[in-house]
Write a protein that holds these residues in place. Structure first.
Motif, short mmCIF file in Angstrom:
data_model
loop_
_atom_site.label_atom_id
_atom_site.label_comp_id
_atom_site.label_asym_id
_atom_site.label_seq_id
_atom_site.Cartn_x
_atom_site.Cartn_y
_atom_site.Cartn_z
N VAL A 17 0.88 -1.17 0.00
CA VAL A 17 0.00 0.00 0.00
C VAL A 17 0.91 1.22 0.00
N VAL A 18 0.66 2.13 -0.89
CA VAL A 18 1.52 3.31 -1.02
C VAL A 18 0.89 4.47 -0.27
N ARG A 19 1.65 5.06 0.63
CA ARG A 19 1.19 6.22 1.40
C ARG A 19 1.89 7.48 0.89
N VAL A 20 1.22 8.59 1.07
CA VAL A 20 1.80 9.88 0.68
C VAL A 20 2.73 10.34 1.79
N ARG A 21 3.99 10.42 1.47
CA ARG A 21 5.01 10.86 2.42
C ARG A 21 4.99 12.38 2.54
N GLU A 22 4.74 13.04 1.41
CA GLU A 22 4.82 14.50 1.38
C GLU A 22 3.95 15.02 0.25
N LEU A 23 3.23 16.11 0.51
CA LEU A 23 2.46 16.80 -0.53
C LEU A 23 2.91 18.26 -0.52
N VAL A 24 3.61 18.65 -1.56
CA VAL A 24 4.13 20.00 -1.67
C VAL A 24 3.27 20.76 -2.68
N LEU A 25 2.78 21.92 -2.25
CA LEU A 25 2.01 22.80 -3.13
C LEU A 25 2.83 24.04 -3.41
N GLY A 47 -2.17 10.01 3.84
CA GLY A 47 -3.06 8.89 3.53
C GLY A 47 -2.55 8.06 2.35
N ILE A 48 -3.40 7.17 1.90
CA ILE A 48 -3.06 6.26 0.80
C ILE A 48 -3.06 7.04 -0.51
N TYR A 49 -2.07 6.76 -1.34
CA TYR A 49 -1.97 7.38 -2.66
C TYR A 49 -2.84 6.62 -3.65
N VAL A 50 -3.81 7.33 -4.23
CA VAL A 50 -4.67 6.78 -5.28
C VAL A 50 -4.67 7.80 -6.42
N ALA A 51 -4.11 7.40 -7.56
CA ALA A 51 -3.96 8.33 -8.69
C ALA A 51 -5.29 8.94 -9.11
N ALA A 81 6.84 11.07 -7.08
CA ALA A 81 8.15 10.44 -6.86
C ALA A 81 8.03 9.33 -5.81
N PHE A 82 8.12 8.10 -6.27
CA PHE A 82 8.07 6.95 -5.37
C PHE A 82 9.42 6.76 -4.71
N ASP A 83 9.42 6.31 -3.46
CA ASP A 83 10.68 5.93 -2.82
C ASP A 83 11.12 4.58 -3.40
N PRO A 84 12.36 4.16 -3.18
CA PRO A 84 12.85 2.90 -3.78
C PRO A 84 12.00 1.67 -3.41
N SER A 85 11.42 1.63 -2.24
CA SER A 85 10.61 0.47 -1.85
C SER A 85 9.20 0.54 -2.41
N ARG A 86 8.85 1.67 -2.98
CA ARG A 86 7.51 1.93 -3.54
C ARG A 86 6.42 1.84 -2.46
N THR A 88 6.11 4.59 -0.22
CA THR A 88 5.68 5.97 -0.02
C THR A 88 5.95 6.76 -1.29
N VAL A 89 5.26 7.88 -1.37
CA VAL A 89 5.38 8.73 -2.55
C VAL A 89 5.38 10.19 -2.10
N ALA A 90 6.15 11.00 -2.81
CA ALA A 90 6.14 12.44 -2.59
C ALA A 90 5.42 13.05 -3.79
N LEU A 91 4.50 13.96 -3.51
CA LEU A 91 3.75 14.63 -4.57
C LEU A 91 4.10 16.11 -4.59
N ARG A 92 4.24 16.66 -5.77
CA ARG A 92 4.49 18.09 -5.93
C ARG A 92 3.48 18.60 -6.94
N ILE A 93 2.71 19.60 -6.53
CA ILE A 93 1.68 20.18 -7.40
C ILE A 93 1.98 21.67 -7.53
N VAL A 94 2.08 22.13 -8.78
CA VAL A 94 2.39 23.52 -9.05
C VAL A 94 1.18 24.19 -9.69
N LEU A 95 0.75 25.29 -9.07
CA LEU A 95 -0.38 26.08 -9.56
C LEU A 95 0.11 27.40 -10.12
N HIS A 96 -0.53 27.83 -11.18
CA HIS A 96 -0.31 29.17 -11.72
C HIS A 96 -1.69 29.83 -11.70
N GLU A 97 -1.93 30.63 -10.65
CA GLU A 97 -3.26 31.17 -10.44
C GLU A 97 -3.66 32.18 -11.51
#
Length: 171
Positions: A17-25, A47-51, A81-86, A88-97
């Motif tokens: 089960v893949v969990r979100v390690r970090e969510l960067v906005l 929480g759990i990462y679900v695409a 970005a998944f960690d090597p064990s897959r 956890t995942v780090a997410l980066r979301i970029v907004l241009h308002e």
């Protein structure tokens, strides 16, 4: 000869089960970043990462911005970005308002002289307000209904819009 029924066998190895390690906005300034995070539910809190949930959150966020006058909101594809064990995942979301758009002017051309006062009130009612996606269809509907009530069942209203690029909009 009688044939045997066909069989298929599936073996599933579900993986971790893949969990979100970090969510960067990056980029939210007009809307509180903590409010923006709420569109990603449990993923924003480890929480759990679900695409599919991430994609749905992005769609809802885009609509949220548009409903507040950000007609040019752009959200880049998220970096995942998944960690090597897959696990956890780090997410980066970029907004241009972009800017908040306000209605600079509503110009109504053509039509009956007897409708000028009603059309002027309709234009004044929306001038200076934040531009919302429903504005054009609302004005169009209002004009069509006004003309139909005055005996013009085949009235046609053509709507155009112009951006000035700095956060105001003429209609």
């Amino acid at each position: 000869t009688a044939s045997l029924p066909a069989r298929a066998r599936f073996s599933i190895a579900e993986g971790p089960v893949v969990r979100v390690r970090e969510l960067v906005l990056e980029g939210p300034t007009g809307i509180d970043p903590e409010r923006v995070r709420t569109f990603f539910g449990d993923a924003a809190e480890g929480g759990i990462y679900v695409a599919e949930r991430l994609a749905a959150g992005l769609d809802l966020l885009r609509e949220f911005y548009r409903e507040r006058g950000y007609a040019r909101i752009a959200i880049e594809d998220p970096e995942v970005a998944f960690d090597p064990s897959r696990e956890t995942v780090a997410l980066r979301i970029v907004l241009h308002e972009g800017p908040v758009f306000r209605v600079r002017a509503v110009e109504i051309q053509g039509g009956l002289a007897e409708m000028e006062e009603r059309e002027a009130r309709l234009a004044d009612q929306h001038t200076g307000k934040v531009y919302l996606p429903v504005l054009l269809p609302e004005i169009e509907h209002s004009l069509v209904e006004d003309y139909r009530r005055r005996g013009h069942p085949d009235v046609a209203v053509v709507v155009g819009q112009e951006f000035d690029g700095v956060g105001e909009r003429g209609l």
